[in-house]
Write a protein that holds these residues in place. Structure first.
Motif, PDB file in Angstrom:
ATOM      1  N   MET A  23       0.866  -1.175   0.000  1.00 27.07           N
ATOM      2  CA  MET A  23       0.000   0.000   0.000  1.00 27.07           C
ATOM      3  C   MET A  23       0.905   1.229   0.000  1.00 27.07           C
ATOM      4  SD  MET A  23      -2.936   1.486  -0.077  1.00 27.07           S
ATOM      5  CE  MET A  23      -4.147   0.237   0.309  1.00 27.07           C
ATOM      6  N   MET A  24       0.827   1.994  -1.066  1.00 26.08           N
ATOM      7  CA  MET A  24       1.599   3.232  -1.175  1.00 26.08           C
ATOM      8  C   MET A  24       0.700   4.384  -0.759  1.00 26.08           C
ATOM      9  SD  MET A  24       3.387   2.285  -4.798  1.00 26.08           S
ATOM     10  CE  MET A  24       2.205   1.033  -5.295  1.00 26.08           C
ATOM     11  N   ARG A  25       1.257   5.278   0.079  1.00 28.04           N
ATOM     12  CA  ARG A  25       0.460   6.406   0.572  1.00 28.04           C
ATOM     13  C   ARG A  25       1.157   7.717   0.255  1.00 28.04           C
ATOM     14  NH1 ARG A  25      -0.572   2.494   4.638  1.00 28.04           N
ATOM     15  NH2 ARG A  25      -2.772   1.963   4.649  1.00 28.04           N
ATOM     16  N   GLY A  26       0.377   8.651  -0.294  1.00 28.02           N
ATOM     17  CA  GLY A  26       0.905   9.958  -0.660  1.00 28.02           C
ATOM     18  C   GLY A  26       0.724  10.975   0.439  1.00 28.02           C
ATOM     19  N   PRO A  27       1.373  12.126   0.294  1.00 27.38           N
ATOM     20  CA  PRO A  27       1.345  13.160   1.324  1.00 27.38           C
ATOM     21  C   PRO A  27      -0.025  13.811   1.493  1.00 27.38           C
ATOM     22  CG  PRO A  27       2.460  13.959  -0.629  1.00 27.38           C
ATOM     23  CD  PRO A  27       2.201  12.495  -0.849  1.00 27.38           C
ATOM     24  N   ASP A  28      -0.899  13.686   0.497  1.00 27.95           N
ATOM     25  CA  ASP A  28      -2.232  14.284   0.574  1.00 27.95           C
ATOM     26  C   ASP A  28      -3.323  13.246   0.804  1.00 27.95           C
ATOM     27  OD1 ASP A  28      -1.177  16.884   0.118  1.00 27.95           O
ATOM     28  OD2 ASP A  28      -1.068  16.426  -2.038  1.00 27.95           O
TER      29      ASP A  28
END
Length: 149
Positions: free
Chosen positions: A52-57
């Motif tokens: 699971m990749m999570r972005g800053p927003d």
């Protein structure tokens, strides 16, 4: 073949680069400020990879696939075209990571092979080159830390 590729020489023996790639995956695999949650990383032929990749927003991008080939300190081949148990999935790429001895250092090559020119071009437009290079920069940071002990 519809391939995108990065290649560089990393200033460390293959064993250290392999250790960084395999045991510190979450620290380098996605470019900052993104983060990676490793749900499963069964690094063997037929093993499941679930991330699971999570972005800053607050963006989230899940990825699941299998390892097609794992040759310690030489080659890792994975794909999202299959899920665990050889269940077909909507394919995007086959990833090939190669590690080769190069005068006491490691020649690291990462390839993304796609089913079509359109998929390759889409991946390039998504930022393949800067993204995969940033991740490899982070891999080199892990390698440098491991070398220091």
């Amino acid at each position: 073949m519809f391939e995108l590729k990065i290649e560089r020489v990393i200033d460390a023996p293959v064993a250290i680069v392999w250790q960084a790639w395999t045991l510190h995956y979450a620290e380098w695999f996605v470019p900052r400020p993104w983060t990676l949650e490793v749900i499963e990383n069964d690094l063997r032929t037929g093993g499941r990879s679930a991330l699971m990749m999570r972005g800053p927003d607050g963006e989230e991008n899940s990825s699941e696939g299998v390892y097609l080939e794992v040759v310690p300190q030489q080659r890792i081949v994975s794909t999202d075209a299959l899920k665990a148990g050889w269940v077909p999935a909507e394919p995007f790429l086959v990833r090939i990571d190669e590690f080769a001895e190069h005068a006491g250092q490691t020649r690291y090559t990462a390839r993304a092979r796609h089913w079509s020119a359109e998929a390759r071009d889409q991946h390039a437009a998504m930022g393949f080159e800067p993204g995969w290079n940033a991740a490899t920069d982070q891999l080199e940071e892990v390698v440098a830390r491991l070398k220091r002990g």
